[in-house]
Design an enzyme around this catalytic site. Structure first.
Site, mmCIF file in Angstrom:
data_model
loop_
_atom_site.group_PDB
_atom_site.id
_atom_site.type_symbol
_atom_site.label_atom_id
_atom_site.label_comp_id
_atom_site.label_asym_id
_atom_site.label_seq_id
_atom_site.Cartn_x
_atom_site.Cartn_y
_atom_site.Cartn_z
ATOM 1 N N GLY A 16 -3.212 43.769 14.715
ATOM 2 C CA GLY A 16 -2.325 43.144 13.725
ATOM 3 C C GLY A 16 -0.873 43.495 14.013
ATOM 4 N NE ARG A 77 -7.374 41.251 14.481
ATOM 5 C CZ ARG A 77 -6.811 42.399 14.097
ATOM 6 N NH1 ARG A 77 -7.067 43.511 14.754
ATOM 7 N NH2 ARG A 77 -6.000 42.451 13.064
ATOM 8 C CG ASP A 108 -8.843 52.252 15.006
ATOM 9 O OD1 ASP A 108 -8.172 51.389 14.410
ATOM 10 O OD2 ASP A 108 -10.075 52.361 14.865
ATOM 11 C CB THR A 131 -1.814 49.511 11.921
ATOM 12 O OG1 THR A 131 -2.467 49.098 10.721
ATOM 13 C CG2 THR A 131 -2.006 51.008 12.066
ATOM 14 C CG ASP A 133 -4.103 48.619 7.567
ATOM 15 O OD1 ASP A 133 -3.449 47.921 6.756
ATOM 16 O OD2 ASP A 133 -4.926 48.136 8.364
ATOM 17 C CG ASP A 135 -5.936 52.412 9.406
ATOM 18 O OD1 ASP A 135 -5.040 52.434 10.275
ATOM 19 O OD2 ASP A 135 -6.755 51.489 9.307
ATOM 20 C CE LYS A 160 6.180 48.368 -14.382
ATOM 21 N NZ LYS A 160 6.526 49.788 -14.284
ATOM 22 N N GLY A 176 -4.139 47.032 3.257
ATOM 23 C CA GLY A 176 -4.481 48.394 3.667
ATOM 24 C C GLY A 176 -5.900 48.515 4.188
ATOM 25 N NE ARG A 177 -7.672 46.500 8.913
ATOM 26 C CZ ARG A 177 -7.786 46.249 10.189
ATOM 27 N NH1 ARG A 177 -8.522 45.255 10.589
ATOM 28 N NH2 ARG A 177 -7.187 46.995 11.071
ATOM 29 C CB VAL A 256 4.133 38.751 1.266
ATOM 30 C CG1 VAL A 256 5.447 39.367 0.857
ATOM 31 C CG2 VAL A 256 4.107 37.277 0.900
HETATM 32 P P1 ATP Z 1 -5.366 46.743 13.635
HETATM 33 O O1 ATP Z 1 -5.446 48.138 13.055
HETATM 34 O O2 ATP Z 1 -4.111 46.047 13.283
HETATM 35 O O3 ATP Z 1 -6.597 45.922 13.391
HETATM 36 P P2 ATP Z 1 -6.433 47.328 16.226
HETATM 37 O O4 ATP Z 1 -5.797 47.691 17.518
HETATM 38 O O5 ATP Z 1 -7.347 48.350 15.614
HETATM 39 O O6 ATP Z 1 -5.275 46.906 15.233
HETATM 40 P P3 ATP Z 1 -8.670 45.657 16.964
HETATM 41 O O7 ATP Z 1 -8.903 44.198 16.785
HETATM 42 O O8 ATP Z 1 -9.672 46.613 16.462
HETATM 43 O O9 ATP Z 1 -7.216 45.943 16.381
HETATM 44 O O10 ATP Z 1 -8.504 45.944 18.540
HETATM 45 C C1 ATP Z 1 -7.588 45.197 19.326
HETATM 46 C C2 ATP Z 1 -8.247 44.743 20.589
HETATM 47 O O11 ATP Z 1 -8.632 45.895 21.361
HETATM 48 C C3 ATP Z 1 -9.553 43.990 20.413
HETATM 49 O O12 ATP Z 1 -9.344 42.623 20.101
HETATM 50 C C4 ATP Z 1 -10.205 44.161 21.763
HETATM 51 O O13 ATP Z 1 -9.700 43.235 22.678
HETATM 52 C C5 ATP Z 1 -9.734 45.553 22.182
HETATM 53 N N1 ATP Z 1 -10.819 46.529 21.963
HETATM 54 C C6 ATP Z 1 -11.159 47.156 20.815
HETATM 55 N N2 ATP Z 1 -12.231 47.973 20.990
HETATM 56 C C7 ATP Z 1 -12.574 47.839 22.297
HETATM 57 C C8 ATP Z 1 -13.600 48.413 23.129
HETATM 58 N N3 ATP Z 1 -14.489 49.289 22.643
HETATM 59 N N4 ATP Z 1 -13.635 48.043 24.425
HETATM 60 C C9 ATP Z 1 -12.739 47.177 24.934
HETATM 61 N N5 ATP Z 1 -11.748 46.601 24.215
HETATM 62 C C10 ATP Z 1 -11.657 46.922 22.924
#
Ligand code: ATP
Length: 324
Positions: A16, A77, A108, A131, A133, A135, A160, A176-177, A256
């Site tokens: 994100g 993604r 992560d 992110t 969030d 988190d 408010k 914040g998921r 937003v």
């Molecule tokens: P956000 O917290 O905003 O969701 P994020 O980085 O955690 O961000 P994800 O969609 O979980 O978002 O991961 C981003 C991209 O990382 C995924 O679309 C995928 O391409 C890659 N990815 C995640 N986990 C793996 C994995 N175990 N092996 C290979 N690629 C991965």
């Protein structure tokens, strides 16, 4: 003259988007230039890596967009990167463009992707936690969280005003998921009457206690995190079960909170983390995330970076105190 082994760095944003990513990109470009390192930006996260979709980076161009939300590199993604085949294509792209190191700004999942990639690619990878969030373990703050909270606060303040004019109950859902950080920060600082977060697990009893004395003669503000087990609709129906006369509205702030200019805090965080990412590479670090703890930059191995589901005790105590 650049005596480093690292001559050309690839950068991308993934997962994100969050405010402050552009400031981090600017800082990466500036710090790399000073160290005589070329930088290229891959578009749309891992998708750009797979497709070889990259653009040159110049700090004098990037400094014009430090104040902009979102990410000029776009983000995505990537299902293809989850497969070995996709990662092999990404490796070919890196080789074809003579990329010596990669910096990723994301969550992560992005760092798990880099870990998987490190099994077939041995150039150094550095992560920056981006992110809204907040988190991710290994950092007190993620890039974009502060801006998202500020956006939430600005909007809740407005809600408010109208809630008080009509003596209405407003349930405001914030992002914040699975993490309640945005809800806690925005709820406490706007004087919410109830704050519901995924981590607490006892929101129902708490809500009943808060609502049972409500007399329809004042405003009542509930801030609920999108990942809370009750959710805005259920909260509304529970309140109506107790008091069928209430004038109740639900507002979801949704995306937003992701957009808008980054706060001063996030711009500085992006700048600090961007420079720290380049310095880490120059110091020979690899497969680590840059974080901030006690206002000091520090590094955490990707292997130790996990989603954080815990709200610290001090925040819980604040929730309890202001929930009385
Ligand atoms: P956000 O917290 O905003 O969701 P994020 O980085 O955690 O961000 P994800 O969609 O979980 O978002 O991961 C981003 C991209 O990382 C995924 O679309 C995928 O391409 C890659 N990815 C995640 N986990 C793996 C994995 N175990 N092996 C290979 N690629 C991965």
């Amino acid at each position: 003259m650049n005596t480093n082994k690292i001559k050309h760095i690839g950068v991308f944003t993934s997962g994100g988007d969050s405010p402050g990513m552009n400031a981090a990109l600017y800082a990466i470009a500036k710090s790399a230039e000073v160290n005589d390192i070329k930088v290229s930006g891959f578009l749309k996260g891992y998708e750009g890596l797979i497709d070889g979709d990259l653009i040159p980076f110049k700090s004098h161009e990037l400094k014009k967009i430090t104040q902009k939300g979102g990410t000029i590199l776009k983000t995505a993604r990537s299902k293809r990167f989850l497969e070995l085949e996709g990662r092999k294509k990404a490796l070919q792209t890196l080789k074809a463009n003579k990329i010596d190191a990669l910096i990723a700004i994301g969550g992560d999942g992005t760092f798990r992707g880099l870990l998987a990639f490190s099994e077939i690619c041995d150039i150094p990878f550095i992560g920056i936690p981006g992110t809204i969030d907040n988190d991710i373990s290994g950092t007190d703050y993620t890039l974009g969280f502060d801006s998202a909270v500020n956006t939430a606060i600005e909007n809740i303040d407005k809600i408010k005003d109208t809630a008080e004019s009509h003596n209405r109950i407003f349930i405001v859902e914030v992002m914040g998921r699975d993490s309640g950080y945005i809800a806690i920060h925005s709820g406490l600082t706007t004087g919410a009457d109830a704050i519901l977060i995924p981590e607490s697990g006892k929101d129902f009893i708490y809500l009943l206690n808060k609502v049972k004395n409500y007399n329809n003669e004042e405003a009542f503000l509930v801030v609920v995190s999108e990942g809370d087990e009750l959710g805005a609709e259920l909260v509304a129906s529970k309140i109506k079960e107790i008091n069928s006369d209430v004038d109740l509205r639900i507002t979801r702030l949704v995306h937003v909170q992701r957009g808008g200019n980054p706060s001063a805090f996030d711009r500085m965080l992006g700048i600090r983390m961007g420079v720290a990412a380049i310095e880490s590479l120059l110091q020979g670090k690899k497969n680590v995330m840059v974080g901030i703890s006690h206002n000091q930059l520090h590094l955490t191995s990707f292997k130790e970076v996990v989603k954080q589901h815990q709200v610290n005790n001090e925040l819980y105590e604040l929730l309890e105190l202001f929930g009385k």
